[in-house]
Design an enzyme around this catalytic site. Structure first.
Site, PDB file in Angstrom:
ATOM      1  N   LYS A 123       0.867  -1.192   0.000  1.00 35.05           N
ATOM      2  CA  LYS A 123       0.000   0.000   0.000  1.00 35.05           C
ATOM      3  C   LYS A 123       0.892   1.227   0.000  1.00 35.05           C
ATOM      4  O   LYS A 123       2.052   1.173   0.442  1.00 35.05           O
ATOM      5  CB  LYS A 123      -0.884   0.017   1.250  1.00 35.05           C
ATOM      6  CG  LYS A 123      -2.126   0.857   1.115  1.00 35.05           C
ATOM      7  CD  LYS A 123      -3.235   0.099   0.400  1.00 35.05           C
ATOM      8  CE  LYS A 123      -4.491   0.923   0.249  1.00 35.05           C
ATOM      9  NZ  LYS A 123      -5.622   0.103  -0.209  1.00 35.05           N
TER      10      LYS A 123
HETATM   11  P1  NAD Z   1     -13.018   7.728  -2.812  1.00 37.69           P
HETATM   12  O1  NAD Z   1     -11.995   8.760  -2.585  1.00 37.69           O
HETATM   13  O2  NAD Z   1     -13.516   7.472  -4.187  1.00 37.69           O
HETATM   14  O3  NAD Z   1     -14.310   8.014  -1.888  1.00 37.69           O
HETATM   15  C1  NAD Z   1     -14.224   8.122  -0.506  1.00 37.69           C
HETATM   16  C2  NAD Z   1     -15.583   8.570   0.026  1.00 37.69           C
HETATM   17  O4  NAD Z   1     -15.535   8.541   1.453  1.00 37.69           O
HETATM   18  C3  NAD Z   1     -15.953   9.997  -0.370  1.00 37.69           C
HETATM   19  O5  NAD Z   1     -17.352  10.068  -0.619  1.00 37.69           O
HETATM   20  C4  NAD Z   1     -15.615  10.817   0.879  1.00 37.69           C
HETATM   21  O6  NAD Z   1     -16.401  11.986   1.009  1.00 37.69           O
HETATM   22  C5  NAD Z   1     -15.950   9.816   1.968  1.00 37.69           C
HETATM   23  N1  NAD Z   1     -15.238  10.044   3.219  1.00 37.69           N
HETATM   24  C6  NAD Z   1     -13.923  10.233   3.417  1.00 37.69           C
HETATM   25  N2  NAD Z   1     -13.659  10.413   4.721  1.00 37.69           N
HETATM   26  C7  NAD Z   1     -14.848  10.321   5.347  1.00 37.69           C
HETATM   27  C8  NAD Z   1     -15.249  10.403   6.697  1.00 37.69           C
HETATM   28  N3  NAD Z   1     -14.360  10.653   7.668  1.00 37.69           N
HETATM   29  N4  NAD Z   1     -16.565  10.262   6.986  1.00 37.69           N
HETATM   30  C9  NAD Z   1     -17.466  10.031   6.011  1.00 37.69           C
HETATM   31  N5  NAD Z   1     -17.144   9.922   4.702  1.00 37.69           N
HETATM   32  C10 NAD Z   1     -15.852  10.069   4.397  1.00 37.69           C
HETATM   33  O7  NAD Z   1     -12.400   6.372  -2.174  1.00 37.69           O
HETATM   34  P2  NAD Z   1     -12.802   4.873  -2.510  1.00 37.69           P
HETATM   35  O8  NAD Z   1     -11.902   4.397  -3.577  1.00 37.69           O
HETATM   36  O9  NAD Z   1     -14.266   4.781  -2.667  1.00 37.69           O
HETATM   37  O10 NAD Z   1     -12.341   4.141  -1.172  1.00 37.69           O
HETATM   38  C11 NAD Z   1     -13.179   4.042  -0.037  1.00 37.69           C
HETATM   39  C12 NAD Z   1     -12.691   2.902   0.834  1.00 37.69           C
HETATM   40  O11 NAD Z   1     -12.694   1.685   0.094  1.00 37.69           O
HETATM   41  C13 NAD Z   1     -11.264   3.036   1.374  1.00 37.69           C
HETATM   42  O12 NAD Z   1     -11.194   2.426   2.637  1.00 37.69           O
HETATM   43  C14 NAD Z   1     -10.454   2.225   0.379  1.00 37.69           C
HETATM   44  O13 NAD Z   1      -9.238   1.786   0.920  1.00 37.69           O
HETATM   45  C15 NAD Z   1     -11.410   1.089   0.130  1.00 37.69           C
HETATM   46  N6  NAD Z   1     -11.179   0.349  -1.105  1.00 37.69           N
HETATM   47  C16 NAD Z   1     -11.148   0.991  -2.315  1.00 37.69           C
HETATM   48  C17 NAD Z   1     -10.947   0.235  -3.469  1.00 37.69           C
HETATM   49  C18 NAD Z   1     -10.974   0.857  -4.836  1.00 37.69           C
HETATM   50  O14 NAD Z   1     -10.912   0.110  -5.811  1.00 37.69           O
HETATM   51  N7  NAD Z   1     -11.096   2.158  -4.973  1.00 37.69           N
HETATM   52  C19 NAD Z   1     -10.751  -1.151  -3.373  1.00 37.69           C
HETATM   53  C20 NAD Z   1     -10.834  -1.755  -2.135  1.00 37.69           C
HETATM   54  C21 NAD Z   1     -11.045  -0.997  -1.010  1.00 37.69           C
END
Ligand code: NAD
Length: 433
Positions: A123
């Site tokens: 990561k």
């Molecule tokens: P992103 O940046 O596209 O979206 C994140 C969302 O979370 C946004 O809507 C933001 O406003 C919200 N957010 C951030 N901090 C917050 C808080 N303190 N309280 C409430 N909302 C909050 O990110 P993503 O890619 O959707 O990732 C979200 C989660 O999923 C992370 O934990 C990431 O590690 C995990 N994840 C992502 C992927 C991927 O393919 N993008 C894969 C596996 C896991």
């Protein structure tokens, strides 16, 4: 817990592993500790899961648009590479720390093993609030960070992908920077690229789709179905927004959505495509008129059947766990539930589909992208979709069967399967010298 006990020192504990109670890395260690009694003879090797293989901290200086120089802290961690190259995303977030990135890399090791991909766990992050940078500054930041971690990454070493606040454009800049210093195009150094640069069809929606598929799978396993289920979602980005879209299209009602700035509640169901369109224009979910704007913390009190945390880690604390009203939690985010909260949820009979399974759709299609890149041969959408479903549902069934056979939570079952695979690889490789 203080990890500087005498026995820890005898084992050569590293200073950067001394962490605060409740930190993401401590939470990861607690999750590993919980399954060691189920690992039999392999537990001899379990210490390997409790320390990252390598961790790099870098200074990322860039020239801002006003001509001044700014410095940002960057990280890349390889948690474990026993089963293959490190694989895991890069996030841009103002609160990122080495501790958080170590935990996120550890969760990738377990996730890749649970769905049986030939990857280890890695990561990366830059400690920055990307909303404060222009597009040009973001490009300079991404390129300099890529250059600083270039000794760690490579198509058969470590393959980054998008995560919080990064996207296909970020991956295009990373690939171009790496390729420029190698003198030739290297498609497979990152995944989650734009399709025109060798990205895979289906990668953008893969994680949200995986959350949808595992939500349907757990409902089936419980003798229920998605039809009419009321769902609350935290995080409305790549994972939460897309999962909500799939769930609504298949007959569920999205009754609440929370993002970093607000919360929208509508017991009759929020129109997800319209909320996504509103977010595209305003960059948030407030003032959408698609429901009532509420306080962010109101999300935890919403009357719903399923909660999907899809924002960042440690959001479901013990007090939140005591408060929520759903009977199922499907973890779209990495590490959203603390170990104390996990205990509370178990006591309350709430079923948790763990992150290392529920959000694995993204890395599965990233694996497809990596394989397609090596072969210079690209699959069509039905092939990507059917292979994703096959791998994810097979992994879900294995986790469910282990959960029933061993009598652990679904997280416990996933960790038993994942840790066994990693430690078997460790044991079979043996130690050099
Ligand atoms: P992103 O940046 O596209 O979206 C994140 C969302 O979370 C946004 O809507 C933001 O406003 C919200 N957010 C951030 N901090 C917050 C808080 N303190 N309280 C409430 N909302 C909050 O990110 P993503 O890619 O959707 O990732 C979200 C989660 O999923 C992370 O934990 C990431 O590690 C995990 N994840 C992502 C992927 C991927 O393919 N993008 C894969 C596996 C896991």
């Amino acid at each position: 817990m203080n990890r500087t006990s005498a026995s820890a020192r005898r084992k050569g504990q590293l200073s950067f592993l001394e962490t605060e109670s409740g930190s993401p890395w401590e939470n990861f260690l607690a999750q590993i500790d919980a399954v060691i009694p189920h690992l039999g003879e392999l537990s001899r090797w379990s210490e390997t899961l409790k320390r990252p293989k390598r961790a790099l901290v870098v200074d990322v200086p860039i020239i801002l648009d006003d001509g001044s120089v700014a410095h940002f802290e960057g990280f890349r961690v390889h948690h474990n590479i026993s089963r293959g190259p490190a694989k895991g995303g890069v996030r841009f977030h103002q609160d990122s720390t080495l501790n958080e990135v170590m935990a996120l890399a550890g969760w990738m090791t377990i996730k890749n093993a649970v769905v049986n991909l030939p990857f280890g766990g890695g990561k990366g992050a830059v400690r920055v609030d990307p909303r404060l940078l222009s597009q040009e500054e973001l490009e300079r930041l991404t390129r300099r960070y890529t250059s600083e971690i270039s000794s760690m990454i490579g198509p058969d070493k470590d393959i980054p992908a998008p995560d919080v606040n990064t996207n296909a454009q970020t991956m295009a800049w990373m690939m171009d920077t790496y390729a420029s210093s190698n003198g030739h195009t290297v498609n497979s150094v990152v995944t989650g690229k734009p399709i025109a640069l060798g990205g895979s069809i289906g990668r953008i929606e893969a994680t949200g789709k995986g959350v949808f598929l595992t939500t349907c799978a757990v409902l089936r396993a419980l003798g229920d179905s998605l039809e009419g289920k009321r769902i609350a979602v935290q995080g409305f980005g790549n994972v939460g927004g897309i999962a909500a879209q799939f769930l609504q299209a298949a007959g569920a009602k999205i009754v609440a959505v929370q993002d970093v700035d607000g919360c929208v509640v509508n017991p009759a169901g929020i129109d997800v495509p319209k909320l996504l369109a509103h977010k595209d224009v305003t960059r948030g979910i407030r003032d959408s008129r698609l429901g009532d704007d509420a306080d962010r913390k109101d999300l935890w009190d919403v009357d719903a059947d399923i909660l999907i945390p899809a924002a960042i880690e440690s959001q479901i604390t013990a007090s939140v766990a005591a408060r929520i009203r759903t009977r199922i939690v499907v973890e779209g985010a990495n590490g959203p539930t603390t170990p104390e909260a996990d205990r509370v949820l178990a006591e309350r009979g709430i079923t948790v589909v763990p992150d290392v399974l529920a959000n694995a759709g993204g890395v599965i299609v990233s694996y497809f992208e990596w394989v397609q890149g090596f072969n210079s041969l690209f699959w069509r959408e039905p092939e990507v979709a059917s292979r994703l479903e096959q791998i994810l549902i097979e992994a879900f069934n294995e986790v469910w069967d282990t959960h029933v056979a061993v009598g652990t939570s679904l997280r416990g079952a996933a960790y038993i399967l994942g840790c066994r695979r990693v430690l078997q690889a460790r044991q079979q490789r043996g130690l050099y010298p």
